[in-house]
Design a protein around this motif. Structure first.
Motif, PDB file in Angstrom:
ATOM      1  N   LEU A   2      22.260   0.271 -13.619  1.00  0.00           N
ATOM      2  CA  LEU A   2      22.414   0.256 -12.282  1.00  0.00           C
ATOM      3  C   LEU A   2      21.750   1.497 -11.416  1.00  0.00           C
ATOM      4  N   ARG A   3      21.942   2.659 -12.049  1.00  0.00           N
ATOM      5  CA  ARG A   3      21.405   3.803 -11.393  1.00  0.00           C
ATOM      6  C   ARG A   3      20.175   3.812 -11.362  1.00  0.00           C
ATOM      7  N   LEU A   4      19.338   3.139 -12.479  1.00  0.00           N
ATOM      8  CA  LEU A   4      17.748   3.129 -12.361  1.00  0.00           C
ATOM      9  C   LEU A   4      17.367   2.215 -11.357  1.00  0.00           C
ATOM     10  N   ILE A   5      18.068   1.181 -11.240  1.00  0.00           N
ATOM     11  CA  ILE A   5      17.726   0.066 -10.233  1.00  0.00           C
ATOM     12  C   ILE A   5      17.826   0.604  -8.942  1.00  0.00           C
ATOM     13  N   TRP A   6      18.868   1.255  -8.731  1.00  0.00           N
ATOM     14  CA  TRP A   6      19.321   1.769  -7.289  1.00  0.00           C
ATOM     15  C   TRP A   6      18.061   2.971  -6.927  1.00  0.00           C
ATOM     16  N   THR A   7      17.791   3.601  -8.070  1.00  0.00           N
ATOM     17  CA  THR A   7      16.735   4.748  -7.617  1.00  0.00           C
ATOM     18  C   THR A   7      15.286   4.226  -7.448  1.00  0.00           C
ATOM     19  N   ALA A   8      15.084   3.039  -8.101  1.00  0.00           N
ATOM     20  CA  ALA A   8      13.732   2.359  -7.987  1.00  0.00           C
ATOM     21  C   ALA A   8      13.681   1.868  -6.277  1.00  0.00           C
ATOM     22  N   SER A   9      14.815   1.234  -6.122  1.00  0.00           N
ATOM     23  CA  SER A   9      14.905   0.535  -4.900  1.00  0.00           C
ATOM     24  C   SER A   9      14.626   1.574  -3.659  1.00  0.00           C
ATOM     25  N   VAL A  10      15.236   2.593  -3.762  1.00  0.00           N
ATOM     26  CA  VAL A  10      14.985   3.785  -2.863  1.00  0.00           C
ATOM     27  C   VAL A  10      13.784   4.150  -2.766  1.00  0.00           C
ATOM     28  N   HIS A  11      13.048   4.205  -3.693  1.00  0.00           N
ATOM     29  CA  HIS A  11      11.715   4.747  -4.144  1.00  0.00           C
ATOM     30  C   HIS A  11      10.664   3.601  -3.328  1.00  0.00           C
ATOM     31  N   VAL A  12      10.962   2.442  -3.597  1.00  0.00           N
ATOM     32  CA  VAL A  12      10.187   1.334  -3.082  1.00  0.00           C
ATOM     33  C   VAL A  12      10.454   1.125  -1.395  1.00  0.00           C
ATOM     34  N   ARG A  13      11.605   1.310  -1.152  1.00  0.00           N
ATOM     35  CA  ARG A  13      11.921   1.292   0.379  1.00  0.00           C
ATOM     36  C   ARG A  13      10.987   2.379   1.107  1.00  0.00           C
ATOM     37  N   ILE A  14      11.075   3.574   0.396  1.00  0.00           N
ATOM     38  CA  ILE A  14      10.347   4.804   1.058  1.00  0.00           C
ATOM     39  C   ILE A  14       8.864   4.593   1.203  1.00  0.00           C
ATOM     40  N   ILE A  15       8.131   3.894   0.161  1.00  0.00           N
ATOM     41  CA  ILE A  15       6.933   3.525   0.269  1.00  0.00           C
ATOM     42  C   ILE A  15       6.735   2.558   1.262  1.00  0.00           C
ATOM     43  N   MET A  16       7.635   1.497   1.098  1.00  0.00           N
ATOM     44  CA  MET A  16       7.106   0.412   2.182  1.00  0.00           C
ATOM     45  C   MET A  16       7.260   0.854   3.643  1.00  0.00           C
ATOM     46  N   ARG A  17       8.324   1.787   4.064  1.00  0.00           N
ATOM     47  CA  ARG A  17       8.401   1.977   5.256  1.00  0.00           C
ATOM     48  C   ARG A  17       7.348   3.096   5.807  1.00  0.00           C
ATOM     49  N   ARG A  18       6.677   3.642   4.700  1.00  0.00           N
ATOM     50  CA  ARG A  18       5.731   4.663   5.218  1.00  0.00           C
ATOM     51  C   ARG A  18       4.239   4.217   5.239  1.00  0.00           C
ATOM     52  N   TYR A  19       4.007   3.182   4.414  1.00  0.00           N
ATOM     53  CA  TYR A  19       2.612   2.768   4.418  1.00  0.00           C
ATOM     54  C   TYR A  19       2.409   1.187   4.602  1.00  0.00           C
ATOM     55  N   MET A  20       3.381   0.394   4.928  1.00  0.00           N
ATOM     56  CA  MET A  20       3.214  -1.220   5.273  1.00  0.00           C
ATOM     57  C   MET A  20       3.083  -1.338   6.709  1.00  0.00           C
ATOM     58  N   PRO A  21       1.992  -1.789   7.164  1.00  0.00           N
ATOM     59  CA  PRO A  21       1.917  -1.855   8.650  1.00  0.00           C
ATOM     60  C   PRO A  21       2.955  -2.442   9.399  1.00  0.00           C
ATOM     61  N   THR A  22       3.546  -3.417   8.886  1.00  0.00           N
ATOM     62  CA  THR A  22       4.816  -4.147   9.810  1.00  0.00           C
ATOM     63  C   THR A  22       5.903  -3.252   9.844  1.00  0.00           C
TER      64      THR A  22
END
Length: 116
Positions: A2-22
């Protein structure tokens, strides 16, 4: 696990907020200066939905089925812009009432000399 999934989702969210145009555009709409553009930004959903319908037509005519992933992303982004219109309108009303309360409080004299 669960911790691995949580950490991965946090990193994906950071990448999405920084680089995705929408997500960059929606962050701009959530700022104080961008709140007034929430209702016109709802119109940005039209090209997203049109592109999603084009991709669906391509898939129906024999294009690879993995394009459904892009279709889902386009529809999700369109819904984000559609939802941001009313949300920004409510937020703008809230900010403007708070600002008017502050201006009234600054104009009101405070202290023992107010009743002379």
């Amino acid at each position: 696990m669960l911790r691995l999934i949580w950490t991965a989702s946090v990193h994906v969210r950071i990448i999405m907020r920084r680089y995705m145009p929408t997500n960059i555009a929606l962050d701009g709409l959530r700022s104080r200066r961008g709140l007034k553009w929430g209702i016109p930004a709802m119109l940005l959903a039209i090209p997203y939905l049109y592109t999603a319908s084009l991709l669906t037509a391509l898939i129906d005519s024999g294009a690879p089925r993995w394009l459904f992933a892009f279709t889902v992303i386009l529809i999700w982004d369109a819904f984000k812009f559609i939802a941001m219109g009313p949300v920004s309108l409510v937020a703008l009303l809230h900010v403007r009432t708070a600002e008017s309360r502050q201006h009234r409080a600054l104009r009101r004299p405070v202290g023992p000399l107010t009743h002379l």
